[in-house]
Design a protein around this motif. Structure first.
Motif, PDB file in Angstrom:
ATOM      1  N   GLU A  24       0.829  -1.207   0.000  1.00 26.91           N
ATOM      2  CA  GLU A  24       0.000   0.000   0.000  1.00 26.91           C
ATOM      3  C   GLU A  24       0.865   1.260   0.000  1.00 26.91           C
ATOM      4  O   GLU A  24       0.552   2.229  -0.686  1.00 26.91           O
ATOM      5  CB  GLU A  24      -0.926   0.008   1.203  1.00 26.91           C
ATOM      6  CG  GLU A  24      -2.023  -1.035   1.150  1.00 26.91           C
ATOM      7  CD  GLU A  24      -2.928  -0.961   2.367  1.00 26.91           C
ATOM      8  OE1 GLU A  24      -3.317   0.146   2.747  1.00 26.91           O
ATOM      9  OE2 GLU A  24      -3.215  -2.036   2.921  1.00 26.91           O
ATOM     10  N   VAL A  25       1.929   1.236   0.768  1.00 24.57           N
ATOM     11  CA  VAL A  25       2.845   2.382   0.826  1.00 24.57           C
ATOM     12  C   VAL A  25       3.507   2.580  -0.530  1.00 24.57           C
ATOM     13  O   VAL A  25       3.646   3.709  -1.010  1.00 24.57           O
ATOM     14  CB  VAL A  25       3.900   2.185   1.938  1.00 24.57           C
ATOM     15  CG1 VAL A  25       4.946   3.273   1.908  1.00 24.57           C
ATOM     16  CG2 VAL A  25       3.229   2.130   3.305  1.00 24.57           C
ATOM     17  N   VAL A  26       3.897   1.481  -1.175  1.00 28.17           N
ATOM     18  CA  VAL A  26       4.530   1.545  -2.495  1.00 28.17           C
ATOM     19  C   VAL A  26       3.590   2.192  -3.508  1.00 28.17           C
ATOM     20  O   VAL A  26       3.989   3.068  -4.271  1.00 28.17           O
ATOM     21  CB  VAL A  26       4.941   0.122  -2.956  1.00 28.17           C
ATOM     22  CG1 VAL A  26       5.261   0.092  -4.421  1.00 28.17           C
ATOM     23  CG2 VAL A  26       6.119  -0.367  -2.134  1.00 28.17           C
ATOM     24  N   GLU A  27       2.341   1.790  -3.500  1.00 32.13           N
ATOM     25  CA  GLU A  27       1.374   2.359  -4.431  1.00 32.13           C
ATOM     26  C   GLU A  27       1.078   3.820  -4.123  1.00 32.13           C
ATOM     27  O   GLU A  27       0.940   4.632  -5.035  1.00 32.13           O
ATOM     28  CB  GLU A  27       0.082   1.538  -4.405  1.00 32.13           C
ATOM     29  CG  GLU A  27       0.244   0.152  -5.007  1.00 32.13           C
ATOM     30  CD  GLU A  27      -1.018  -0.682  -4.894  1.00 32.13           C
ATOM     31  OE1 GLU A  27      -2.087  -0.126  -4.588  1.00 32.13           O
ATOM     32  OE2 GLU A  27      -0.912  -1.896  -5.125  1.00 32.13           O
ATOM     33  N   THR A  28       1.013   4.166  -2.853  1.00 29.91           N
ATOM     34  CA  THR A  28       0.715   5.540  -2.463  1.00 29.91           C
ATOM     35  C   THR A  28       1.801   6.498  -2.906  1.00 29.91           C
ATOM     36  O   THR A  28       1.520   7.583  -3.423  1.00 29.91           O
ATOM     37  CB  THR A  28       0.545   5.633  -0.926  1.00 29.91           C
ATOM     38  OG1 THR A  28      -0.486   4.738  -0.520  1.00 29.91           O
ATOM     39  CG2 THR A  28       0.201   7.044  -0.499  1.00 29.91           C
TER      40      THR A  28
END
Length: 74
Positions: A24-28
């Motif tokens: 999720e952090v990577v996508e954000t």
């Protein structure tokens, strides 16, 4: 190589703290999952998440042979 800013590092670490998954952090933030894992690992191992210190240049080759050169010159 230019390192990521401390602002981005802080935002990524803050996003990881409330147990949000790495994906999720990577996508954000549109960053590499490997970089997020290394950032979290560095903070876990050292307590810091800033960029590593880079050496300030190379050591001159002649400094290893300064004594020999001085004897030859003398």
């Amino acid at each position: 190589m230019i390192s990521y800013s401390m602002d981005l590092r802080k935002r990524v670490i803050d996003a990881c703290d409330p147990a949000i998954g790495t994906n999720e952090v990577v996508e954000t933030f549109s960053i590499s999952p490997a970089w997020v894992r290394r950032l979290k690992q560095r903070r876990r191992e050292t307590g810091h998440f800033g960029p590593k210190e880079q050496p300030c240049g190379s050591i001159p080759i002649l400094s290893n042979h300064a004594d020999k050169i001085a004897k030859i010159i003398a």
